[in-house]
Motif scaffolding. Structure first.
Motif, PDB file in Angstrom:
ATOM      1  N   TRP A 128       0.859  -1.198   0.000  1.00 44.73           N
ATOM      2  CA  TRP A 128       0.000   0.000   0.000  1.00 44.73           C
ATOM      3  C   TRP A 128       0.886   1.235   0.000  1.00 44.73           C
ATOM      4  O   TRP A 128       2.026   1.206   0.472  1.00 44.73           O
ATOM      5  CB  TRP A 128      -0.917   0.005   1.230  1.00 44.73           C
ATOM      6  N   GLN A 175      -4.431  -0.592   4.495  1.00 42.75           N
ATOM      7  CA  GLN A 175      -4.605   0.768   4.031  1.00 42.75           C
ATOM      8  C   GLN A 175      -3.934   1.748   4.990  1.00 42.75           C
ATOM      9  O   GLN A 175      -3.722   1.442   6.168  1.00 42.75           O
ATOM     10  CB  GLN A 175      -6.092   1.124   3.895  1.00 42.75           C
ATOM     11  N   VAL A 210     -10.441  -1.751   7.181  1.00 44.04           N
ATOM     12  CA  VAL A 210     -10.382  -0.800   6.068  1.00 44.04           C
ATOM     13  C   VAL A 210     -10.715   0.578   6.605  1.00 44.04           C
ATOM     14  O   VAL A 210     -11.637   0.733   7.416  1.00 44.04           O
ATOM     15  CB  VAL A 210     -11.374  -1.179   4.934  1.00 44.04           C
ATOM     16  N   HIS A 268     -11.054   4.758   5.083  1.00 44.05           N
ATOM     17  CA  HIS A 268     -11.027   5.643   3.916  1.00 44.05           C
ATOM     18  C   HIS A 268     -11.237   7.080   4.382  1.00 44.05           C
ATOM     19  O   HIS A 268     -12.185   7.376   5.131  1.00 44.05           O
ATOM     20  CB  HIS A 268     -12.123   5.261   2.920  1.00 44.05           C
ATOM     21  N   ARG A 285      -1.172  -0.622  -6.835  1.00 45.29           N
ATOM     22  CA  ARG A 285      -1.902   0.456  -6.166  1.00 45.29           C
ATOM     23  C   ARG A 285      -1.612   1.747  -6.926  1.00 45.29           C
ATOM     24  O   ARG A 285      -0.537   1.902  -7.519  1.00 45.29           O
ATOM     25  CB  ARG A 285      -1.456   0.616  -4.707  1.00 45.29           C
TER      26      ARG A 285
END
Length: 999
Positions: free
Chosen positions: A363, A414, A456, A458, A632
């Motif tokens: 990542w 992430q 995860v 975001h 990625r």
């Protein structure tokens, strides 16, 4: 002291850096005759000439054509080509190990020159052409001049009194340049910098410097002219680069090379348009020097580990073309780069941090607070990387503070940033960086979500973050520390599972988009209410899954699936579109600031330009045959795009790609005509014979295809209307072209559609064969008319002659038939007369009255014969009257032994037949048959089918006197001339029948 220390610190730091230069190469695999490059020359027509260890090469940007030494007079004097120059007529001059050559561009032929009779002196290392048409050359031991129009070089005399003496290796390779005043030649030698004044025939040097400190007697090398008027040379003694004005003969710049450069004799110097020096010396040190900027020296090194480094560890030749591309002729081939246009830079992260290329990046994210990159690898490790200074700090997850369940993070999925501090989502939950502890500590959302194991995270904006454990999606506000769950309808499932929320995407001002399952996504509004959409349907794989989701600057959605390609969803209109054939597998995608979509699949990259509906694809020369990683992509705060592949992070510069525009013009370099080769001029014309109608045209563009990605298009006006792509061959083939005028044109078009080059054209005229000239139809028509007239005239003459001959032949045949018929009549008359007189003699003694009557009828018979002797035909009624008289005479002789039946209608009485026809036929019947009262001869006369039929019963005599068997044949011949219908003779068991055509 402080300044010196700082300078040494800066130089050593820069020297340790990896240069931001990406090369690609031309080698023997591409068609070069040798990888060892001695010199480069771009001529006035845009063709690159390359002198190598093994011959001379001509290159148009795609195709090589090589020249070598041979016993043929039209060849190089030697295969080692050291130097090249172009004269004012476009001819190419070169220096070799055995003299000088001149290639004449008009006839494609070589002329050889010797500068000395000694093979030791024949080595020509430098050559130049001046505007007056003169050629100048230098060898190991001398300096030579070839005046215009002469065939032999003259040696420029040394002046030993003024220290001018050329010993072994005195004049260097890359050691001669013409002065801008057109009156001087500058040289670098072992004895220092020198200047030859052409008109005065004098030398300037350290012994005769006329007050110029420029001439210091230091060993000098690598003389180079620049676009800015000054010259550079390498001062071997002081280990510095010196720039001077050749007009004023004053030094402008000096740049010390030590301690960054260890030393050595200079070999090559080039100053590019951005005042950057490209330098190589005999210690195999290659570097660039920004002499007007930071004065930094950046090494250039050759590495066998990457194909993007320079091809060799030494270069003799260097040039810059009009598009700003740098061409370096090395010992390993030609290396081409454009540092100001290279649209990507490779960061070898894992090699730098872990010392291995086999470790992959999992990542990557950018901290917008300091522009650092945070990278997770499968070492495992978390890395803070400075992309400018290439410095880094490594964090080991096993040293992170454990969570409440005594677990430490594994599998970093992430990375995002909360108030400038990194937050990482792992398989075991979320960790955040604690500056006070200088370590990562577990992170939990407030209740009731504190027990969920989120994997995860975001970042939606500066305050809102979305966390997911796959099936639960929670928004968290970092300023208020409040968390709100996104609620999907109860019982909603996809393929038997609740809505997923592991892949998320958003853009500034747009809602959050979340992948929920196969083909399904949801849009989350600000009240955290989801709205479901089905934006695609799997085509190639039944259970295809999303690999990437992206929201562009317009708020529209882009998605990718393995096997299904790239999908587009217009969030305002609901219009959907897909690109499956163009790109069927995408692992990562990102929209840049110009709304172009970057797609990555391992080391293959595709850039989609929606404005032109066009893909530009290329392959990175990294991680070949390695597929054990996931791509990625991120967009940096400065607009650059970063892609990870294996252990590399590749930084792309979209602005460079879109702003690049080619100045160079394509070349039509070769034309093969029925196996013969021509080198056409720009915008010239070819005049070809009628049979020279099979053409193979080769073309190219002398630029850096990496900096200016393009496709080549061509068209032949007069044969086709549409432009065609040249593919990778850059050639066009035409066979059996018709006579006429054509214009062949080529142009380069950017793969992203942003620019196209000027067109290059070649006019072609194929002459018509003589039978297709404008005058030929008239000539042919005239010849045809003349021939027709002569044939017609001859035909008429022959027809007339043939008619005359046929008439004569018919007349002869007719006369022959008449003669034969007349002979028949003459033959019959005596016979008939004899028989008649015999009968008359008998009647006189028996019955005188009957005898008188008989004699009267006999006289009428002969009167009829005499009357119609000259007639061809007579009326049938007259012939019948005549034959009745004749029959009456026969009755006197044969009495009841003969019977004649005449049954002819009056309508036929006016028809005609030949005279005495019936008398001959009746006489013929009596002659050949028995006629007595016991078996009378019956003769029938009647008309049938427009023919007169004479038929008698058949009772043949055993012997016939006076028969020559020519009577009936003569009659057939006669009727053949009188009628188109024949006289037929038939015989069966009962009758003998003769059919006479009525006339």
């Amino acid at each position: 002291m402080v300044w010196a220390f700082c300078s040494r610190l800066v130089i050593s730091t820069v020297a340790a850096q990896t240069p931001d230069i990406v090369f690609h190469h031309l080698t023997e695999k591409d068609g070069l005759s040798s990888n060892f490059i001695n010199c480069l020359l771009k001529d006035s027509r845009g063709i690159l000439w390359i002198g190598t260890l093994n011959g001379l090469n001509r290159y148009d940007g795609r195709h090589f054509y090589s020249y070598h030494s041979s016993e043929d007079s039209n060849s190089l004097p030697h295969n080692m080509v050291h130097a090249l120059a172009e004269d004012k007529n476009g001819n190419i001059w070169g220096g070799t190990d055995y003299g000088v050559f001149c290639w004449n561009r008009k006839d494609n032929r070589f002329r050889k020159y010797q500068i000395s009779d000694s093979p030791v002196v024949a080595n020509t290392f430098s050559i130049l052409c001046t505007e007056d048409g003169s050629v100048w050359a230098s060898s190991l031991k001398g300096f030579y001049h070839l005046p215009t129009g002469e065939r032999k070089f003259r040696k420029i005399q040394e002046n030993r009194n003024n220290g001018i003496s050329f010993s072994d290796n005195s004049i260097r390779k890359n050691g001669m340049v013409a002065g801008p005043d057109k009156k001087s030649i500058w040289l670098v030698t072992r004895e220092g910098l020198m200047c030859y004044l052409i008109q005065e025939q004098q030398w300037l040097n350290v012994s005769n410097n006329q007050g110029y400190s420029l001439f210091n007697g230091h060993s000098a090398a690598a003389l180079s002219a620049t676009p800015f008027g000054h010259f550079w040379y390498y001062d071997n003694k002081d280990q510095q680069l010196v720039a001077f004005d050749p007009l004023t003969k004053k030094v402008k710049y000096t740049r010390k090379l030590k301690p960054a450069i260890t030393g050595g004799l200079g070999a090559t110097i080039l100053e590019d348009k951005n005042h950057r020096l490209w330098v190589c010396n005999w210690n195999y040190e290659m570097f660039t020097l920004d002499y007007l900027g930071s004065n930094t020296i950046t090494p250039i090194s050759h590495s066998n580990e990457t194909t993007k480094s320079i091809a060799g560890d030494f270069f003799w030749a260097a040039m810059q073309d009009t598009d700003g591309n740098i061409w370096l002729g090395t010992v390993g081939g030609i290396s081409i780069c454009n540092p100001d246009r290279s649209f990507y830079k490779v960061h070898s992260i894992c090699s730098l941090v872990h010392g291995s290329k086999n470790i992959s990046i999992h990542w990557i994210a950018e901290n917008k607070m300091d522009s650092s990159w945070w990278i997770s690898t499968d070492a495992p490790a978390l890395i803070r990387y400075d992309p400018v200074k290439t410095g880094y700090r490594k964090y080991e997850p096993e040293k992170f503070i454990a969570a409440r369940n005594i677990e430490k993070p594994t599998g970093i999925h992430q990375i995002c940033f909360v108030k400038g501090k990194p937050v990482i989502a792992t398989t075991n939950g979320v960790w955040r960086y604690d500056a006070a502890k200088d370590n990562f500590v577990p992170f939990n959302l407030p209740p009731p979500f504190h027990k969920l194991l989120f994997t995860v995270v975001h970042q939606y904006n500066d305050s809102s973050y979305y966390f997911s454990d796959r099936y639960n999606l929670v928004e968290w506000n970092c300023f208020t520390n409040k968390a709100t769950q996104v609620k999907y309808p109860d019982g909603l499932s996809f393929d038997g599972h609740p809505p997923e929320s592991e892949i998320m995407a958003s853009a500034q001002g747009s809602p959050l988009w979340v992948v929920n399952g196969h083909d399904w996504v949801s849009r989350i509004n600000r009240q955290n209410q989801p709205e479901l959409f089905r934006i695609s349907k799997s085509v190639k794989e039944k259970y295809a899954y999303y690999t990437a989701l992206e929201v562009d600057v317009n708020g529209n959605l882009w998605a990718a699936k393995p096997g299904d390609g790239l999908y587009f969803y217009d969030t305002k209109t609901g219009i959907q579109r897909s690109w499956t054939h163009e790109i069927d597998r995408v692992m990562a995608l990102k929209a840049d600031g110009q709304n172009k979509i970057w797609c990555a699949t391992f080391n293959q990259v595709a850039i989609f330009n929606p404005a032109f509906d066009r893909f530009y694809k290329f392959t990175l020369p990294l991680a070949n045959n390695n597929y054990g990683y996931q791509n990625r992509m991120i967009r940096l705060n400065n607009g650059n795009i970063v892609e990870t592949l294996s252990g590399y992070a590749v930084e792309f510069f979209p602005d460079r790609l879109s702003s690049a525009k080619v100045i160079n013009q394509p070349n039509i370099s070769q034309v093969e005509i029925n196996d013969s080769l021509l080198f056409p001029e720009h915008n010239s014309a070819l005049h070809l014979a009628p049979e020279e109608n099979n053409l193979r045209l080769k073309f190219g563009l002398l630029t850096d295809a990496e900096a200016y990605p393009y496709d080549m298009l061509f068209r032949l006006d007069g044969a086709e209307d549409q432009w065609r792509s040249a593919g990778n061959d850059f050639e066009a083939n035409y066979n059996q072209l018709r006579p006429g005028n054509y214009t062949f044109s080529v142009k380069a078009v950017a793969r992203d559609g942003n620019w196209q080059s000027m067109e290059t054209s070649l006019r072609i005229h194929i002459a018509a064969p003589f039978f297709k000239k404008w005058w030929f139809p008239w000539l042919a028509l005239s010849l045809v008319l003349i021939i027709f007239y002569l044939v017609y005239k001859n035909r008429i003459r022959n027809t007339r002659r043939l008619g005359e001959l046929q008439s004569k032949a018919q007349l002869l045949e007719k006369e022959k038939a008449l003669v034969m018929y007349e002979n028949l009549k003459q033959h019959l008359n005596p016979h008939f007369l004899f028989n008649s007189l015999t009968s008359l003699s008998s009647l006189i003694t028996i019955d005188q009255k009957m005898a008188v009557n008989f004699l009267d009828k006999m006289s009428k018979v002969y009167r009829y014969i005499l009357k119609n002797r000259e007639n061809e035909v007579v009326p049938l009624n007259e012939e019948l009257k005549f034959v009745q008289l004749y029959i009456h005479l026969l009755k006197t002789r044969f009495e009841d032994g003969i019977r004649v039946n005449i049954e002819i209608d009056e309508e036929y009485l006016h028809r005609k037949i030949a005279p005495v026809t019936l008398q001959n036929l009746v006489e013929n019947a009596i002659k050949h048959n028995i006629a007595d009262s016991d078996s009378p001869l019956v003769i029938d006369l009647f008309v049938k089918d427009d023919n007169l039929v004479v038929r008698n019963n058949l009772q043949k005599k055993s012997f016939v006197e006076t028969s020559n068997k020519q009577g009936l044949a003569s009659m057939q011949s006669l009727y053949a001339f009188l009628s188109s219908r024949p006289l037929l003779i038939t015989e069966d068991e009962q009758y003998f029948t003769i059919t006479v055509p009525l006339l």
